[in-house]
Write a protein that holds these residues in place. Structure first.
Motif, PDB file in Angstrom:
ATOM      1  N   SER A  44       0.815  -1.227   0.000  1.00  0.00           N
ATOM      2  CA  SER A  44       0.000   0.000   0.000  1.00  0.00           C
ATOM      3  C   SER A  44       0.845   1.273   0.000  1.00  0.00           C
ATOM      4  CB  SER A  44      -0.932   0.027   1.208  1.00  0.00           C
ATOM      5  OG  SER A  44      -1.775  -1.080   1.144  1.00  0.00           O
ATOM      6  N   ASP A  45       1.914   1.263   0.783  1.00  0.00           N
ATOM      7  CA  ASP A  45       2.672   2.513   0.918  1.00  0.00           C
ATOM      8  C   ASP A  45       3.981   2.486   0.138  1.00  0.00           C
ATOM      9  OD1 ASP A  45       0.730   3.487   2.679  1.00  0.00           O
ATOM     10  OD2 ASP A  45       1.603   2.268   4.284  1.00  0.00           O
ATOM     11  N   CYS A  46       4.131   1.530  -0.757  1.00  0.00           N
ATOM     12  CA  CYS A  46       5.441   1.389  -1.432  1.00  0.00           C
ATOM     13  C   CYS A  46       5.423   2.028  -2.811  1.00  0.00           C
ATOM     14  CB  CYS A  46       5.792  -0.085  -1.648  1.00  0.00           C
ATOM     15  SG  CYS A  46       5.985  -0.999  -0.147  1.00  0.00           S
ATOM     16  N   ALA A  47       6.504   2.709  -3.142  1.00  0.00           N
ATOM     17  CA  ALA A  47       6.701   3.179  -4.519  1.00  0.00           C
ATOM     18  C   ALA A  47       7.109   1.970  -5.367  1.00  0.00           C
ATOM     19  CB  ALA A  47       7.790   4.230  -4.539  1.00  0.00           C
ATOM     20  N   ALA A  48       6.935   2.086  -6.702  1.00  0.00           N
ATOM     21  CA  ALA A  48       7.226   0.939  -7.578  1.00  0.00           C
ATOM     22  C   ALA A  48       8.647   0.413  -7.369  1.00  0.00           C
ATOM     23  CB  ALA A  48       6.998   1.324  -9.032  1.00  0.00           C
ATOM     24  N   ASP A  49       9.620   1.310  -7.217  1.00  0.00           N
ATOM     25  CA  ASP A  49      11.009   0.875  -7.040  1.00  0.00           C
ATOM     26  C   ASP A  49      11.201   0.109  -5.734  1.00  0.00           C
ATOM     27  OD1 ASP A  49      12.056   1.554  -9.391  1.00  0.00           O
ATOM     28  OD2 ASP A  49      13.002   3.437  -8.724  1.00  0.00           O
ATOM     29  N   ASP A  50      10.512   0.583  -4.695  1.00  0.00           N
ATOM     30  CA  ASP A  50      10.631  -0.105  -3.403  1.00  0.00           C
ATOM     31  C   ASP A  50      10.025  -1.502  -3.493  1.00  0.00           C
ATOM     32  OD1 ASP A  50      11.757   2.168  -2.465  1.00  0.00           O
ATOM     33  OD2 ASP A  50       9.904   2.968  -1.603  1.00  0.00           O
ATOM     34  N   ILE A  51       8.975  -1.634  -4.304  1.00  0.00           N
ATOM     35  CA  ILE A  51       8.331  -2.956  -4.440  1.00  0.00           C
ATOM     36  C   ILE A  51       9.342  -3.959  -5.006  1.00  0.00           C
ATOM     37  CG2 ILE A  51       6.493  -4.249  -5.638  1.00  0.00           C
ATOM     38  CD1 ILE A  51       4.825  -1.639  -5.535  1.00  0.00           C
ATOM     39  N   ARG A  52      10.169  -3.505  -5.957  1.00  0.00           N
ATOM     40  CA  ARG A  52      11.181  -4.409  -6.542  1.00  0.00           C
ATOM     41  C   ARG A  52      12.117  -4.936  -5.455  1.00  0.00           C
ATOM     42  NH1 ARG A  52      12.909  -0.998 -11.898  1.00  0.00           N
ATOM     43  NH2 ARG A  52      14.264  -2.760 -12.339  1.00  0.00           N
ATOM     44  N   GLY A  53      12.567  -4.025  -4.599  1.00  0.00           N
ATOM     45  CA  GLY A  53      13.476  -4.436  -3.519  1.00  0.00           C
ATOM     46  C   GLY A  53      12.786  -5.367  -2.548  1.00  0.00           C
ATOM     47  N   THR A  54      11.534  -5.032  -2.216  1.00  0.00           N
ATOM     48  CA  THR A  54      10.785  -5.849  -1.254  1.00  0.00           C
ATOM     49  C   THR A  54      10.592  -7.259  -1.803  1.00  0.00           C
ATOM     50  OG1 THR A  54       9.610  -3.874  -0.573  1.00  0.00           O
ATOM     51  CG2 THR A  54       8.626  -5.975   0.052  1.00  0.00           C
ATOM     52  N   VAL A  55      10.230  -7.341  -3.073  1.00  0.00           N
ATOM     53  CA  VAL A  55      10.006  -8.660  -3.686  1.00  0.00           C
ATOM     54  C   VAL A  55      11.300  -9.473  -3.648  1.00  0.00           C
ATOM     55  CG1 VAL A  55       9.626  -9.798  -5.925  1.00  0.00           C
ATOM     56  CG2 VAL A  55       8.021  -8.069  -5.118  1.00  0.00           C
ATOM     57  N   ALA A  56      12.416  -8.838  -4.010  1.00  0.00           N
ATOM     58  CA  ALA A  56      13.698  -9.567  -4.015  1.00  0.00           C
ATOM     59  C   ALA A  56      14.021 -10.090  -2.619  1.00  0.00           C
ATOM     60  CB  ALA A  56      14.813  -8.653  -4.524  1.00  0.00           C
TER      61      ALA A  56
ATOM     62  N   GLU B 294      11.927 -10.675  -0.125  1.00  0.00           N
ATOM     63  CA  GLU B 294      10.947 -11.704   0.275  1.00  0.00           C
ATOM     64  C   GLU B 294      11.286 -13.050  -0.375  1.00  0.00           C
ATOM     65  OE1 GLU B 294       8.283 -11.850   2.304  1.00  0.00           O
ATOM     66  OE2 GLU B 294       8.599  -9.807   3.043  1.00  0.00           O
ATOM     67  N   ILE B 295      11.731 -12.993  -1.617  1.00  0.00           N
ATOM     68  CA  ILE B 295      12.080 -14.243  -2.307  1.00  0.00           C
ATOM     69  C   ILE B 295      13.267 -14.900  -1.606  1.00  0.00           C
ATOM     70  CG2 ILE B 295      13.104 -15.149  -4.444  1.00  0.00           C
ATOM     71  CD1 ILE B 295      11.260 -13.200  -5.974  1.00  0.00           C
ATOM     72  N   SER B 296      14.268 -14.097  -1.283  1.00  0.00           N
ATOM     73  CA  SER B 296      15.432 -14.663  -0.583  1.00  0.00           C
ATOM     74  C   SER B 296      15.004 -15.251   0.752  1.00  0.00           C
ATOM     75  CB  SER B 296      16.495 -13.585  -0.343  1.00  0.00           C
ATOM     76  OG  SER B 296      16.870 -13.035  -1.570  1.00  0.00           O
ATOM     77  N   ALA B 297      14.147 -14.513   1.468  1.00  0.00           N
ATOM     78  CA  ALA B 297      13.713 -15.000   2.786  1.00  0.00           C
ATOM     79  C   ALA B 297      12.956 -16.323   2.658  1.00  0.00           C
ATOM     80  CB  ALA B 297      12.824 -13.946   3.445  1.00  0.00           C
ATOM     81  N   ALA B 298      12.289 -16.519   1.515  1.00  0.00           N
ATOM     82  CA  ALA B 298      11.523 -17.760   1.316  1.00  0.00           C
ATOM     83  C   ALA B 298      12.399 -18.879   0.741  1.00  0.00           C
ATOM     84  CB  ALA B 298      10.352 -17.483   0.383  1.00  0.00           C
ATOM     85  N   GLY B 299      13.692 -18.621   0.643  1.00  0.00           N
ATOM     86  CA  GLY B 299      14.596 -19.656   0.112  1.00  0.00           C
ATOM     87  C   GLY B 299      14.499 -19.782  -1.398  1.00  0.00           C
ATOM     88  N   GLY B 300      13.934 -18.790  -2.047  1.00  0.00           N
ATOM     89  CA  GLY B 300      13.812 -18.825  -3.502  1.00  0.00           C
ATOM     90  C   GLY B 300      15.020 -18.193  -4.176  1.00  0.00           C
ATOM     91  N   GLU B 301      15.011 -18.291  -5.492  1.00  0.00           N
ATOM     92  CA  GLU B 301      16.120 -17.753  -6.279  1.00  0.00           C
ATOM     93  C   GLU B 301      15.640 -16.505  -7.016  1.00  0.00           C
ATOM     94  OE1 GLU B 301      18.511 -19.992  -9.737  1.00  0.00           O
ATOM     95  OE2 GLU B 301      16.585 -19.107 -10.318  1.00  0.00           O
ATOM     96  N   ASN B 302      16.421 -15.436  -6.908  1.00  0.00           N
ATOM     97  CA  ASN B 302      16.101 -14.261  -7.715  1.00  0.00           C
ATOM     98  C   ASN B 302      16.689 -14.459  -9.102  1.00  0.00           C
ATOM     99  OD1 ASN B 302      14.594 -11.978  -6.391  1.00  0.00           O
ATOM    100  ND2 ASN B 302      16.030 -12.511  -4.754  1.00  0.00           N
ATOM    101  N   PRO B 303      15.930 -14.114 -10.145  1.00  0.00           N
ATOM    102  CA  PRO B 303      16.390 -14.409 -11.504  1.00  0.00           C
ATOM    103  C   PRO B 303      17.521 -13.493 -11.968  1.00  0.00           C
ATOM    104  CG  PRO B 303      14.242 -13.323 -11.540  1.00  0.00           C
ATOM    105  CD  PRO B 303      14.592 -13.497 -10.107  1.00  0.00           C
ATOM    106  N   GLY B 304      18.058 -13.815 -13.115  1.00  0.00           N
ATOM    107  CA  GLY B 304      19.078 -12.953 -13.728  1.00  0.00           C
ATOM    108  C   GLY B 304      20.414 -13.661 -13.873  1.00  0.00           C
ATOM    109  N   GLY B 305      21.345 -12.999 -14.551  1.00  0.00           N
ATOM    110  CA  GLY B 305      22.707 -13.513 -14.631  1.00  0.00           C
ATOM    111  C   GLY B 305      22.979 -14.394 -15.832  1.00  0.00           C
ATOM    112  N   TRP B 306      21.965 -14.684 -16.626  1.00  0.00           N
ATOM    113  CA  TRP B 306      22.202 -15.533 -17.805  1.00  0.00           C
ATOM    114  C   TRP B 306      21.326 -15.061 -18.946  1.00  0.00           C
ATOM    115  CZ3 TRP B 306      19.040 -19.960 -19.777  1.00  0.00           C
ATOM    116  CH2 TRP B 306      19.704 -20.650 -20.808  1.00  0.00           C
ATOM    117  N   LYS B 307      21.924 -14.835 -20.096  1.00  0.00           N
ATOM    118  CA  LYS B 307      21.111 -14.533 -21.271  1.00  0.00           C
ATOM    119  C   LYS B 307      20.641 -15.866 -21.838  1.00  0.00           C
ATOM    120  CE  LYS B 307      21.383 -12.542 -25.910  1.00  0.00           C
ATOM    121  NZ  LYS B 307      22.196 -11.778 -26.867  1.00  0.00           N
TER     122      LYS B 307
END
Ligand code: SF4
Ligand code: SF4
Lengths: 304, 108
Positions: free
Chosen positions: A86-98, A100-113
């Motif tokens: 509710s109170d997050c700017a779009a950029d902050d949402i990106r950080g929050t999602v990243a 949260e994914i780490s906290a859930a033991g998930g993998e953040n994407p990227g690093g390979w074309k």
């Protein structure tokens, strides 16, 4: 660098259904765009719409919640994590999602074309030339035991082994059946294959020409010439320059990266690879034949 | 009817302005949809998300060449159904055409 393609990914849902306030259109767009640019896949769930089903994947559900959205929770999903944005700017949402994914033991994407061959099986004749040609074990065969010829079906098995931006194997496919969807030109990029593409020299390199000569003989002749010049002129730098010039020309003609061109084996080595691939397929065929001859597995086989 | 948008995040082959325009129109339309960062990457990973995306009856996809999209799904072991799938090509078609195709018959 070795690339892992099996990390755990969470499904991200931007939830705007019951129990949540919809986002302003611009904020919704910026949120989606930011998450997509970070490599996440996002489902926008909205009233009355249909999206891919909630399966047992773990979900990260983001939204402007006024209440916990019970309808998602009841929909058969795996672990659900809710994040109020509710109170997050779009950029902050990106950080929050990243985080949260780490906290859930998930993998953040990227690093390979994601660059790898994709086979059009409506065109492929299973000649296995690509398997023989590729030096990086990207291709394999499967289903040898079901194939009466014992040859198996060509398949792409190690996508991450493929050399980024190298479309070399698509050049050797006689049927133009190999695509690299991120390549700049058709039909390698997936565009429709026309008769002239099959004839076009820039599209097709006959593997027999490769084995017998063309690139190799061009290289060898030039190397020989360069060596001769080197021996007569005693000018090492000139010979090296000549080799570089030759490689550059080939690289330009076929869009093959230096790295790959420099590791091309001799024609003899390619023939050796072809022989080994054939023997491997033969051995698989024999093994599967032995299994068939033995009949079905019984409880005794398991030592019960 | 479902909509799937591919952002082709790891290459510059789909024009930026077309991608952004299509995404803006989808997100402004009020419809529910699935957006993936990069179908190629999901295919290489044999990501279970592709099975979810392929099992949905009538589906409109915004990505690149239909032949590439068809075989990317197949490569992941989750072929698209033979009927009811439309692929709009953001490499070649305008944002107007793609958005009109995706949102055809949808009240926006
Ligand atoms: S070279 Fe082409 S036709 Fe031959 S097996 Fe490979 S993809 Fe199929
Ligand atoms: S499917 Fe096409 S648009 Fe999507 S990531 Fe692959 S190349 Fe890009």
């Amino acid at each position: 660098m070795s690339v892992k393609l099996d990390g755990k990914r969470l499904r991200i849902v931007l939830y705007e259904g019951d129990g949540a306030e919809p986002l302003e259109p611009q904020r919704r767009f910026e949120t989606l765009l930011g998450l997509l640019e970070d490599g996440h896949s996002v489902t926008r769930a909205a009233p009355g719409g249909t999206v891919a089903s909630a399966d047992r994947a773990d979900h990260l559900v983001i939204g402007q919640f006024t209440d916990k959205p019970a309808d998602i929770a009841a929909n058969g999903a795996g672990v659900l994590r809710f994040v109020d944005i509710s109170d997050c700017a779009a950029d902050d949402i990106r950080g929050t999602v990243a985080s949260e994914i780490s906290a859930a033991g998930g993998e953040n994407p990227g690093g390979w074309k994601p660059w790898f061959p994709v086979i059009d099986y409506e065109r492929c004749t299973n000649c296995l030339q690509c398997l023989t040609f590729c030096l990086f074990d990207v291709y394999g065969v499967e289903g040898v035991s079901q194939d009466p010829e014992g040859k198996g079906q060509i398949t792409v098995q190690k996508e991450a082994n493929c050399k980024i931006d190298c479309p070399a194997c698509s050049r050797v496919c006689p049927e133009a059946a190999i695509m690299f969807p991120k390549y700049k030109k058709g039909p390698i990029n997936g565009d429709v294959v026309r008769a002239e593409d099959l004839e076009s020299e820039s599209m097709k390199v006959d593997i027999s020409a490769l084995l017998g000569g063309d690139i190799y003989s061009a290289l060898r002749t030039r190397q020989k010439d360069a060596r001769q010049r080197f021996s007569t002129e005693r000018d090492e730098s000139k010979a090296l320059l000549e080799r570089k010039r030759c490689l550059k020309k080939l690289q330009k003609q076929f869009d093959i990266p230096d790295e790959v061109l420099m590791t091309l084996p001799s024609a003899g080595k390619i023939e050796e690879r072809a022989r080994r691939a054939r023997e491997k397929a033969e051995r698989r065929k024999e093994r599967s034949q032995t299994m068939r001859d033995r009949g079905p597995v019984t409880e005794e086989d398991w030592g019960i | 009817m479902r909509v799937l948008y591919c952002h082709c995040a790891y290459a510059k082959v789909v024009p930026e302005d077309v991608k952004k325009d299509v995404l803006a129109r989808l997100s402004g339309s009020g419809i529910a949809f699935d957006a993936v960062a990069d179908l190629c990457e999901l295919s290489a990973r044999k990501d279970p998300a592709l099975a979810r995306l392929a099992d949905g009856g009538e589906t409109r996809i915004a990505a690149c060449f239909p032949r590439a999209v068809q075989w990317l799904f197949h490569a992941a072991g989750t072929p698209l159904p033979d009927d009811g799938v439309e692929v709009w090509n953001m490499r070649e078609q305008s944002a107007d055409d793609v958005a009109a195709g995706l949102l055809r018959g949808v009240e926006v």
